[in-house]
Enzyme design. Sequence first.
Site, PDB file in Angstrom:
ATOM      1  N   HIS A  77     -24.385   2.463  30.827  1.00 27.47           N
ATOM      2  CA  HIS A  77     -23.517   2.289  29.688  1.00 27.47           C
ATOM      3  C   HIS A  77     -24.500   2.678  28.487  1.00 27.47           C
ATOM      4  O   HIS A  77     -25.385   2.847  28.404  1.00 27.47           O
ATOM      5  CB  HIS A  77     -23.186   0.766  29.282  1.00 27.47           C
ATOM      6  CG  HIS A  77     -22.730   0.629  27.814  1.00 27.47           C
ATOM      7  ND1 HIS A  77     -22.847   0.995  26.564  1.00 27.47           N
ATOM      8  CD2 HIS A  77     -21.512  -0.163  27.854  1.00 27.47           C
ATOM      9  CE1 HIS A  77     -21.974   1.119  26.151  1.00 27.47           C
ATOM     10  NE2 HIS A  77     -21.239  -0.027  26.439  1.00 27.47           N
ATOM     11  N   HIS A  78     -23.905   3.999  27.690  1.00 29.72           N
ATOM     12  CA  HIS A  78     -24.647   3.867  27.004  1.00 29.72           C
ATOM     13  C   HIS A  78     -25.378   4.045  25.236  1.00 29.72           C
ATOM     14  O   HIS A  78     -26.562   4.598  25.536  1.00 29.72           O
ATOM     15  CB  HIS A  78     -24.097   5.621  25.791  1.00 29.72           C
ATOM     16  CG  HIS A  78     -24.195   6.434  25.110  1.00 29.72           C
ATOM     17  ND1 HIS A  78     -25.377   6.105  23.972  1.00 29.72           N
ATOM     18  CD2 HIS A  78     -24.108   7.877  25.586  1.00 29.72           C
ATOM     19  CE1 HIS A  78     -25.224   7.276  23.845  1.00 29.72           C
ATOM     20  NE2 HIS A  78     -24.420   8.748  24.489  1.00 29.72           N
ATOM     21  N   ALA A  79     -25.151   2.498  25.803  1.00 31.69           N
ATOM     22  CA  ALA A  79     -26.296   1.304  25.221  1.00 31.69           C
ATOM     23  C   ALA A  79     -28.029   1.524  25.449  1.00 31.69           C
ATOM     24  O   ALA A  79     -28.753   1.130  24.979  1.00 31.69           O
ATOM     25  CB  ALA A  79     -25.481  -0.030  24.991  1.00 31.69           C
ATOM     26  N   LEU A  80     -27.822   2.184  26.751  1.00 29.64           N
ATOM     27  CA  LEU A  80     -29.060   1.925  27.351  1.00 29.64           C
ATOM     28  C   LEU A  80     -29.879   3.429  27.277  1.00 29.64           C
ATOM     29  O   LEU A  80     -31.260   3.031  27.648  1.00 29.64           O
ATOM     30  CB  LEU A  80     -28.720   1.796  29.018  1.00 29.64           C
ATOM     31  CG  LEU A  80     -27.966   0.291  29.370  1.00 29.64           C
ATOM     32  CD1 LEU A  80     -28.443   0.342  30.904  1.00 29.64           C
ATOM     33  CD2 LEU A  80     -28.821  -0.781  28.788  1.00 29.64           C
TER      34      LEU A  80
END
Length: 258
Positions: A77-80
């Site tokens: 996920h791009h949140a990481l």
Amino acid sequence: MDGPEPRWVQTTVNIDDHAFIPELDPAAIAANPDEVLEEYVASLSTRPMDLSRPLWEIHALDFPTSEAKSAVVFRIHHALGDGTSLVSLLLACTRSAANPAALPIMPAQPTRREGTVYGAQPRPPMSAGPWAFATWIFSIVMLAWHTVVDVALFVAMALQLVRDPRTVFTPAKGVEYRRKRFKLAKMMESGKHNELKWGNRLGYIMLPFEIVMHDDPLDYVRNAKKTVDRKKHSLEAIFTHLDTEMVTKLFGIEVTPL
């Protein structure tokens, strides 16, 4: 993440929730393993991630393709992190096939471009004569004019003062889970480690998408090249980078244009 509002919480990682070995059709693998790999990666783009557990997955595809003996797909996920940071982390966790003691390396950076920049001609020597100076001044004036026009159009579109007409290519809601295809990229060659500076410095240029019927299909290419050549004679990318950076710092990523 936990609760109606996403937030980070400490958790215990269950590797069975993150590591997958898919059961694929052996006949399809034997017929065209490259297509099977491409189809599987494309199918991952249609599945939303489970926000109740750490947002990463590893998919091991243990069959040979035209470029490798096997493949591992990382779904993160791009949140990481952004793509560059995650690729750097991935490379740091691997070793070169040619030299197991060495890290994989990125390709060598191209040499810095010399000569004219953004279409502005270099200042001629005093001995070049008045015509050379006039040409130099004209190139600077055109650079300034193109920059003003391009930045004004960018701001107008960012503020939605100017909008694109709706076409069959206009995106609709829910496109994030539509099927996407990704082409494979070859891994880097092994060798001496290169020191590279990572980071995102993003600027934008507005390129029109032409929807017309040409008698000669190559007219699309010719018109696109003409537009890109014109955009090279502009500082639009620098101004849009500074604008995006300023708006992000002042108001947050949610209101950043484009």
